[in-house]
Write a protein that holds these residues in place. Structure first.
Motif, PDB file in Angstrom:
ATOM      1  N   VAL A   1      18.476  32.714  37.401  1.00 52.83           N
ATOM      2  CA  VAL A   1      17.829  31.719  38.258  1.00 52.83           C
ATOM      3  C   VAL A   1      18.825  31.262  39.315  1.00 52.83           C
ATOM      4  CG1 VAL A   1      16.243  30.871  36.482  1.00 52.83           C
ATOM      5  CG2 VAL A   1      18.447  29.781  36.758  1.00 52.83           C
ATOM      6  N   ASN A   2      18.314  30.670  40.372  1.00 45.24           N
ATOM      7  CA  ASN A   2      19.143  30.135  41.451  1.00 45.24           C
ATOM      8  C   ASN A   2      19.336  28.635  41.284  1.00 45.24           C
ATOM      9  OD1 ASN A   2      19.302  32.624  42.874  1.00 45.24           O
ATOM     10  ND2 ASN A   2      17.219  32.276  43.591  1.00 45.24           N
ATOM     11  N   ARG A   3      20.426  28.133  41.820  1.00 45.16           N
ATOM     12  CA  ARG A   3      20.627  26.687  41.875  1.00 45.16           C
ATOM     13  C   ARG A   3      19.660  26.110  42.898  1.00 45.16           C
ATOM     14  NH1 ARG A   3      25.664  24.021  40.744  1.00 45.16           N
ATOM     15  NH2 ARG A   3      24.312  22.210  40.919  1.00 45.16           N
ATOM     16  N   ALA A   4      19.346  24.869  42.716  1.00 48.79           N
ATOM     17  CA  ALA A   4      18.484  24.175  43.667  1.00 48.79           C
ATOM     18  C   ALA A   4      19.233  23.978  44.984  1.00 48.79           C
ATOM     19  CB  ALA A   4      18.079  22.825  43.097  1.00 48.79           C
TER      20      ALA A   4
ATOM     21  N   GLY B   1      23.252  24.507  28.898  1.00 46.67           N
ATOM     22  CA  GLY B   1      21.846  24.591  29.271  1.00 46.67           C
ATOM     23  C   GLY B   1      21.607  25.619  30.345  1.00 46.67           C
ATOM     24  N   GLY B   2      21.105  25.167  31.472  1.00 45.54           N
ATOM     25  CA  GLY B   2      20.743  26.062  32.566  1.00 45.54           C
ATOM     26  C   GLY B   2      21.926  26.743  33.225  1.00 45.54           C
ATOM     27  N   THR B   3      23.133  26.291  32.932  1.00 43.55           N
ATOM     28  CA  THR B   3      24.318  26.901  33.525  1.00 43.55           C
ATOM     29  C   THR B   3      24.392  28.389  33.197  1.00 43.55           C
ATOM     30  OG1 THR B   3      25.508  24.814  33.381  1.00 43.55           O
ATOM     31  CG2 THR B   3      26.828  26.799  33.635  1.00 43.55           C
TER      32      THR B   3
ATOM     33  N   GLN C   1      19.754  18.844  44.601  1.00 42.64           N
ATOM     34  CA  GLN C   1      20.830  18.476  43.685  1.00 42.64           C
ATOM     35  C   GLN C   1      21.260  17.025  43.933  1.00 42.64           C
ATOM     36  OE1 GLN C   1      24.107  21.321  43.592  1.00 42.64           O
ATOM     37  NE2 GLN C   1      22.687  22.941  44.189  1.00 42.64           N
ATOM     38  N   LYS C   2      21.382  16.681  45.195  1.00 47.84           N
ATOM     39  CA  LYS C   2      21.832  15.335  45.572  1.00 47.84           C
ATOM     40  C   LYS C   2      20.887  14.249  45.056  1.00 47.84           C
ATOM     41  CE  LYS C   2      22.818  12.548  49.660  1.00 47.84           C
ATOM     42  NZ  LYS C   2      22.845  12.522  51.119  1.00 47.84           N
TER      43      LYS C   2
ATOM     44  N   TRP D   1      16.095  19.742  38.147  1.00 51.25           N
ATOM     45  CA  TRP D   1      15.150  20.028  37.062  1.00 51.25           C
ATOM     46  C   TRP D   1      13.811  20.483  37.635  1.00 51.25           C
ATOM     47  CZ3 TRP D   1      10.534  17.537  36.806  1.00 51.25           C
ATOM     48  CH2 TRP D   1      10.403  16.369  37.573  1.00 51.25           C
ATOM     49  N   PHE D   2      13.356  19.853  38.710  1.00 51.19           N
ATOM     50  CA  PHE D   2      12.082  20.200  39.327  1.00 51.19           C
ATOM     51  C   PHE D   2      12.134  21.607  39.926  1.00 51.19           C
ATOM     52  CE2 PHE D   2       9.076  19.955  42.987  1.00 51.19           C
ATOM     53  CZ  PHE D   2       7.916  19.871  42.246  1.00 51.19           C
TER      54      PHE D   2
END
Length: 76
Positions: free
Chosen positions: A27-30, A17-19, A35-36, A41-42
């Motif tokens: 895109v950047n990771r949250a 998916g988003g990986t 994440q915690k 997703w948001f």
């Protein structure tokens, strides 16, 4: 996924998916706090609202509705 791997009874788990978007630098990771708390997703919706809104609003709403129907189904 790693948390549930043993309960799933499988030798290998892999998320995609988003990986791909993250690895490609699209895109950047949250932030870690998001994440915690399961809010990555948001964060994705905030980064790509035109692309992601339908997936999370419509599709997930349908899924939630089906879950509720199954939970309260008395024909079991």
């Amino acid at each position: 996924m790693n948390k549930w791997q043993d309960r799933l009874g499988v030798d290998f788990v892999m998320g995609v998916g988003g990986t791909f978007d993250v690895v490609a630098g699209k895109v950047n990771r949250a932030p870690l706090w998001m994440q915690k708390y399961g809010l990555e997703w948001f964060y994705r919706v905030l980064q790509e609202p035109r692309r992601m809104w339908k997936r999370y609003l419509i599709t997930n709403s349908k899924f939630a509705w089906l879950l509720l129907k199954e939970k309260f189904n008395t024909n079991k």
